[in-house]
Design an enzyme around this catalytic site. Sequence first.
Site, PDB file in Angstrom:
ATOM      1  N   GLY A 108     -10.253   6.646 -20.000  1.00 49.90           N
ATOM      2  CA  GLY A 108     -10.105   8.091 -20.226  1.00 49.90           C
ATOM      3  C   GLY A 108      -8.663   8.532 -20.005  1.00 49.90           C
ATOM      4  O   GLY A 108      -7.989   8.012 -19.126  1.00 49.90           O
ATOM      5  N   ARG A 118     -18.928  12.715 -11.976  1.00 50.13           N
ATOM      6  CA  ARG A 118     -20.256  12.091 -12.027  1.00 50.13           C
ATOM      7  C   ARG A 118     -20.617  11.450 -10.699  1.00 50.13           C
ATOM      8  O   ARG A 118     -21.742  11.530 -10.251  1.00 50.13           O
ATOM      9  CB  ARG A 118     -20.269  10.990 -13.099  1.00 50.13           C
ATOM     10  CG  ARG A 118     -20.742  11.530 -14.357  1.00 50.13           C
ATOM     11  CD  ARG A 118     -21.342  10.621 -15.365  1.00 50.13           C
ATOM     12  NE  ARG A 118     -21.498  11.448 -16.529  1.00 50.13           N
ATOM     13  CZ  ARG A 118     -20.629  11.498 -17.520  1.00 50.13           C
ATOM     14  NH1 ARG A 118     -19.593  10.723 -17.540  1.00 50.13           N
ATOM     15  NH2 ARG A 118     -20.818  12.314 -18.524  1.00 50.13           N
ATOM     16  N   ASP A 128     -10.716   2.247 -12.948  1.00 47.21           N
ATOM     17  CA  ASP A 128     -11.147   0.961 -12.377  1.00 47.21           C
ATOM     18  C   ASP A 128     -11.603  -0.044 -13.431  1.00 47.21           C
ATOM     19  O   ASP A 128     -11.429  -1.251 -13.249  1.00 47.21           O
ATOM     20  CB  ASP A 128     -12.205   1.156 -11.281  1.00 47.21           C
ATOM     21  CG  ASP A 128     -13.418   1.929 -11.764  1.00 47.21           C
ATOM     22  OD1 ASP A 128     -13.396   2.422 -12.917  1.00 47.21           O
ATOM     23  OD2 ASP A 128     -14.390   2.039 -10.991  1.00 47.21           O
ATOM     24  N   ARG A 144     -11.138   2.392 -25.539  1.00 49.34           N
ATOM     25  CA  ARG A 144     -11.975   1.436 -24.820  1.00 49.34           C
ATOM     26  C   ARG A 144     -12.176   0.259 -25.771  1.00 49.34           C
ATOM     27  O   ARG A 144     -12.300   0.461 -26.983  1.00 49.34           O
ATOM     28  CB  ARG A 144     -13.301   2.080 -24.427  1.00 49.34           C
ATOM     29  CG  ARG A 144     -13.055   3.321 -23.552  1.00 49.34           C
ATOM     30  CD  ARG A 144     -14.312   3.881 -22.945  1.00 49.34           C
ATOM     31  NE  ARG A 144     -14.131   5.266 -22.550  1.00 49.34           N
ATOM     32  CZ  ARG A 144     -13.771   5.674 -21.328  1.00 49.34           C
ATOM     33  NH1 ARG A 144     -13.548   4.814 -20.369  1.00 49.34           N
ATOM     34  NH2 ARG A 144     -13.644   6.952 -21.076  1.00 49.34           N
ATOM     35  N   THR A 161      -6.496   8.826 -13.768  1.00 48.88           N
ATOM     36  CA  THR A 161      -7.841   9.356 -14.016  1.00 48.88           C
ATOM     37  C   THR A 161      -7.971  10.677 -13.264  1.00 48.88           C
ATOM     38  O   THR A 161      -7.448  10.801 -12.157  1.00 48.88           O
ATOM     39  CB  THR A 161      -8.929   8.336 -13.583  1.00 48.88           C
ATOM     40  OG1 THR A 161     -10.209   8.960 -13.638  1.00 48.88           O
ATOM     41  CG2 THR A 161      -8.719   7.829 -12.180  1.00 48.88           C
ATOM     42  N   ASP A 215     -10.540  12.096 -11.964  1.00 53.24           N
ATOM     43  CA  ASP A 215     -11.605  12.207 -10.954  1.00 53.24           C
ATOM     44  C   ASP A 215     -11.164  11.890  -9.524  1.00 53.24           C
ATOM     45  O   ASP A 215     -11.892  12.177  -8.575  1.00 53.24           O
ATOM     46  CB  ASP A 215     -12.763  11.265 -11.306  1.00 53.24           C
ATOM     47  CG  ASP A 215     -13.470  11.688 -12.573  1.00 53.24           C
ATOM     48  OD1 ASP A 215     -13.566  12.902 -12.798  1.00 53.24           O
ATOM     49  OD2 ASP A 215     -13.904  10.812 -13.324  1.00 53.24           O
ATOM     50  N   ASP A 220     -11.128   9.016  -8.127  1.00 51.94           N
ATOM     51  CA  ASP A 220     -12.193   8.186  -7.553  1.00 51.94           C
ATOM     52  C   ASP A 220     -11.757   6.748  -7.295  1.00 51.94           C
ATOM     53  O   ASP A 220     -12.539   5.818  -7.431  1.00 51.94           O
ATOM     54  CB  ASP A 220     -13.419   8.211  -8.487  1.00 51.94           C
ATOM     55  CG  ASP A 220     -13.082   7.731  -9.893  1.00 51.94           C
ATOM     56  OD1 ASP A 220     -11.888   7.564 -10.195  1.00 51.94           O
ATOM     57  OD2 ASP A 220     -14.016   7.533 -10.684  1.00 51.94           O
TER      58      ASP A 220
END
Length: 327
Positions: free
Chosen positions: A14, A175, A106, A75, A129, A131, A133
């Site tokens: 992303g 998410r 990741d 991707r 990213t 997020d 995360d």
Amino acid sequence: MGKIKKIGVMTSGGDSPGMNAAIRSVVRTCAFYKIECAGIYRGYQGMIEGDFIELNARSVKGIINKGGTFLKSARSKEFMTKEGRQKAYDQLKKANIDAFVVIGGDGSFTGALIFNQEFGFPVMGIPGTIDNDIEGTSHTLGYDTTLNTVVDVIDKIRDTASSHNRLFFVEVMGRDVGHIALNVGVGAGAEEILIPEEDLGLERLLESLRRSKQSGKSSSIVIVAEGDKTGKNVFELKDYVNEHLPEYEVRVSVLGHMQRGGSPSCFDRVLASRMGVSAVESLIDGKSNLMVGLISDKIAVTPLEKAIKGQSKINKELIRVSDIMSV
Ligand code: ATP
């Protein structure tokens, strides 16, 4: 490992604001150390297809302030196969690329690690990213910009919410982790924040909304992370509140992809610049399989394996702060 003469740089997975600034930093650090640099278009898919472009310091002018990634992101299912990775290796060798920097999440790091294990090819990761995360960095690239973008939008939603005494459920990205929801919730003064990590219960939500009404609030905003633990999405939450608190006029706003876009914040531009320098210098120093991150405001590297397996934890203090602020 021989001396590095040419480094490839790519964006994968992303997209996030600050990716262009990171590419620019990698390219200019290469130029500074008189190393060649090649841009790899469309992540691992472009690598397999040999879709490369020679980049020099001037090729990356005027992009530090641009959202998205000019190298495009993608991707690649083919890279998940041994044959695909062999093709990618052959293309890199053909273009005399000795190492690469991948800016992504990741999944992209997993691909890089497997590639290194199979071919002994030096790789470095930069966490890009929104997020936040990934373990091994307090901030991923793009996260700060996203927080600012979302807070700005919620301020606007608040204007219309208070003009009509409405309750808004606002869905934000996240998410698996609630970093965005928690921070924008506190930053925009939300009444409640629903995140994937903690189920505070629907009864508590109703109670809090009842209290808000009684205390004379003219509007209410509830921030809901995509993967919130109540298990209900924003539309189901709206129905639930309509059923139990008919005095509320409820609206829903799903922010979606706009959260990924926009010009990177100053913080993300600086972070991207620092990360790019460190990634290239690490490769020059003969290091590999590391992710560059920010720890206690210092640039520090973490093994890719740890970054992939680890989990970034939410700051629970923010839950308490939010509770106190929404009194
Ligand atoms: P985001 O956090 O935005 O999802 P990401 O980097 O985690 O970013 P993914 O789609 O998971 O995004 O991974 C990007 C690409 O990395 C995949 O399309 C694939 O090409 C490669 N990749 C991911 N996992 C593997 C794997 N196990 N083996 C080989 N390549 C992989």
